[in-house]
Write a protein that holds these residues in place. Structure first.
Motif, PDB file in Angstrom:
ATOM      1  N   LEU A 187       0.839  -1.199   0.000  1.00 21.03           N
ATOM      2  CA  LEU A 187       0.000   0.000   0.000  1.00 21.03           C
ATOM      3  C   LEU A 187       0.879   1.255   0.000  1.00 21.03           C
ATOM      4  CD1 LEU A 187      -2.792  -0.998   2.559  1.00 21.03           C
ATOM      5  CD2 LEU A 187      -2.939  -0.995   0.074  1.00 21.03           C
ATOM      6  N   ASP A 188       1.935   1.247   0.800  1.00 22.06           N
ATOM      7  CA  ASP A 188       2.831   2.406   0.882  1.00 22.06           C
ATOM      8  C   ASP A 188       3.575   2.612  -0.439  1.00 22.06           C
ATOM      9  OD1 ASP A 188       2.039   2.777   3.471  1.00 22.06           O
ATOM     10  OD2 ASP A 188       3.776   1.768   4.353  1.00 22.06           O
ATOM     11  N   ARG A 189       3.969   1.493  -1.064  1.00 23.66           N
ATOM     12  CA  ARG A 189       4.737   1.594  -2.304  1.00 23.66           C
ATOM     13  C   ARG A 189       3.930   2.321  -3.382  1.00 23.66           C
ATOM     14  NH1 ARG A 189       7.694  -3.552  -5.060  1.00 23.66           N
ATOM     15  NH2 ARG A 189       8.570  -3.604  -2.965  1.00 23.66           N
ATOM     16  N   PHE A 190       2.622   2.075  -3.417  1.00 23.10           N
ATOM     17  CA  PHE A 190       1.773   2.687  -4.437  1.00 23.10           C
ATOM     18  C   PHE A 190       0.969   3.877  -3.901  1.00 23.10           C
ATOM     19  CE2 PHE A 190       2.585  -1.552  -6.057  1.00 23.10           C
ATOM     20  CZ  PHE A 190       2.829  -1.317  -7.393  1.00 23.10           C
ATOM     21  N   GLU A 191       1.295   4.306  -2.679  1.00 26.48           N
ATOM     22  CA  GLU A 191       0.632   5.456  -2.056  1.00 26.48           C
ATOM     23  C   GLU A 191      -0.888   5.303  -2.094  1.00 26.48           C
ATOM     24  OE1 GLU A 191       2.162   8.849  -4.100  1.00 26.48           O
ATOM     25  OE2 GLU A 191       4.099   8.772  -3.085  1.00 26.48           O
TER      26      GLU A 191
END
Length: 557
Positions: A187-191
């Motif tokens: 989730l963080d990687r793709f914001e």
């Protein structure tokens, strides 16, 4: 004595990765070219189209699935083995990477060449088709697809996407955000914010689809990429239930250029059935999805094309070739049309029902929905075969199944074998002349209120899952102004056509054929047709008969 098991021709692994005999390789060689391959050479990548078919004469290669952590091994091939799975037949985008691990000589055959070989060589057809099907099942079971779906079991949109991928037999990796704590890294990687789930990471790229529509997902996966929309086809079949799929199989096998258009996933209402036990040739029963999947493989083997995730908005019937107008405005021309759009379950007039669709209200009972309500009480609404099959299937995992029927008996609409099983099943409780009056809950269904119409008594239960399979209405709004319909919207055909129906005036020098509509060259089959029998076998029969009549209609041109 060796402790290693002896390979058997009946073993699934042996059938998925068979070694061709010298005679079989010789028959492949006649239409292929010899290719010298080097160590490390990449023969195909995920997302490629028109991927060649390879038979290894010497050397070796590996099939891998790229992912965020590198690669996952799918299979290794040695001399006598061959590459490919179902995308070789459908023409859709490749799912895997093929890399040479030992130099040698390979036979290379184009996709069209392979399909031509399968059509004329029955032995190789059986070997290749069985292997391709088993390999696709392996990809599905191991989640070795080029797509990641991140979602929640409490999300209606997650269920919608999972159903689409599953019913289209598309392999994918599912990340359950409710239980997988490491998924926050993705989730963080793709914001991505939590209110944007479900999220689809498509083709292992750096982009992500936030809560996509079915059509957006299909476009991302390239499910419709092999289809040339401007091509004038012999036949367009609208709907991929049993009737439409049967029409596709017979049309393609008899040389017609056929395209099937399906709004969601192949199988129709039958596709969501857990088990069909009274269909000829399957004494132990067959699930609707399995039956649909086999039919798709047959149709594509003979050359039929399949378009999914597109509905038809209109039929441009002013002249031939007719034009089937899609929901995106694109027009597909065809000399003949078979309408097999079936019927959809009616929504009961219950307040809040839309609020809980996919979050406690379901219109199909497959393995996916059954997982959501394991060891819980559930309700099945309906008195037909689909409702009966659902009740029996759910009773295997649910704590209790309440079956609510509006009428006073089941026998008018249900097969006798189902009635007997329901009445003898201690986990199923039948309630006649009973209807749901209220649904309550916050984000998910929590309570159900129903009323016994005979006594007027009200019952309130803490039940979180309701399966609706009651009544059916035809999907024919897009045909008004072109075809004659009865007062319920079903399509009139053959002898049922009458001057009093108010059909549009059409120049026709002959009487309509048996399954032909008021418009020459347009046929209706299955549940959408007035007077249909609502049985899988009859729908399949109508699909086959329609193609015989399509040939006659095309000959008139």
């Amino acid at each position: 004595m060796s402790s290693q098991p002896v390979p058997s021709a009946l073993d699934a692994r042996t059938q998925a990765f068979p070694i061709l005999s010298a005679a079989q390789i010789s028959r492949v060689r006649s239409g292929s070219k010899l290719r010298h391959v080097k160590n490390g050479e990449i023969l195909f990548e995920p997302g490629n189209t028109n991927v060649p078919f390879f038979v290894l004469l010497s050397g070796s290669m590996e099939i891998v699935q790229p992912d965020f952590d590198g690669e996952r091994l799918v299979a290794r091939h040695g001399p006598g083995e061959f590459t490919g799975e179902m995308t070789m037949i459908s023409g859709r985008r490749c799912l895997v990477r093929g890399r040479v691990t030992e130099p040698g000589e390979f036979l290379e055959l184009s996709g069209d060449g392979l399909r031509s070989l399968i059509a004329k060589d029955s032995e190789l057809s059986e070997v290749f088709m069985r292997a391709f099907i088993l390999r696709r099942l392996e990809l599905v079971s191991r989640g070795l697809g080029n797509v990641i779906l991140m979602g929640s079991r409490h999300s209606a949109n997650t269920l919608r996407l999972r159903e689409f991928l599953t019913r289209n037999e598309y392999p994918y990796t599912y990340v359950d955000l409710d239980t997988d704590k490491t998924s926050q890294e993705l989730l963080d990687r793709f914001e991505i914010k939590l209110n944007e789930i479900p999220v689809v990471i498509c083709n292992r790229t750096r982009s992500a689809l936030r809560n996509p529509s079915i059509q957006e997902l299909a476009d991302c996966l390239g499910l419709n990429s092999p289809i040339v929309e401007s091509q004038v086809r012999d036949l367009i079949i609208v709907g991929a239930g049993p009737a439409g799929l049967a029409a596709a199989v017979y049309a393609a096998s008899e040389g017609l250029d056929a395209l099937v258009i399906e709004a969601a996933a192949p199988g129709g209402q039958a596709g969501s059935s857990s088990k069909i036990e009274n269909y000829l040739g399957f004494p132990t029963g067959v699930s609707g999805q399995e039956l649909a999947t086999r039919a798709i493989v047959q149709a594509e083997k003979f050359g039929a094309k399949m378009m999914v995730a597109h509905s038809v908005a209109k039929l441009d019937c002013a002249k031939r070739p007719f034009k089937v107008v899609l929901d995106n405005g694109n027009k597909l021309p065809a000399r003949a049309v078979v309408i097999a759009t079936g019927a959809q379950y009616n929504k009961p007039h219950i307040p809040n029902i839309e609020k809980f669709e996919g979050q406690g209200i379901y219109y199909g009972a497959t393995f996916m929905e059954a997982q959501l309500c394991e060891s819980e009480d559930v309700i099945v609404i309906g008195g037909g075969n689909s409702a009966g099959q659902a009740a029996i299937y759910l009773s295997q995992t649910a704590r209790k199944v309440y079956m609510l029927v509006r009428s006073s008996q089941l026998s008018d609409t249900m097969s006798r074998y189902l009635i007997q099983r329901i009445e003898e099943n201690p986990a199923i409780e039948l309630h006649y002349k009973t209807e749901i009056t209220a649904l309550d809950g916050e984000t998910h269904l929590e309570r159900v209120t129903w009323q016994d119409r005979s006594s007027g008594q009200i019952f309130v239960y803490d039940i979180r899952h309701v399966f609706i399979m009651a009544g059916a209405s035809p999907r024919t709004e897009w045909l008004r102004g072109c075809l004659a319909l009865d007062d319920k919207g079903f399509i009139l055909t053959g002898r049922d056509l009458d001057a009093a129906t108010g059909a549009p005036a059409m120049a026709q020098a002959r009487s309509p054929y048996m399954l032909e509509t008021s418009l020459p060259g347009v046929f209706a089959v299955g549940d959408v047709r007035a007077g249909n029998l609502k049985r899988v076998a009859s729908a399949v029969g109508e699909g086959a008969i329609a193609i015989h009549l399509v040939h006659r209609a095309l000959a008139e041109l």
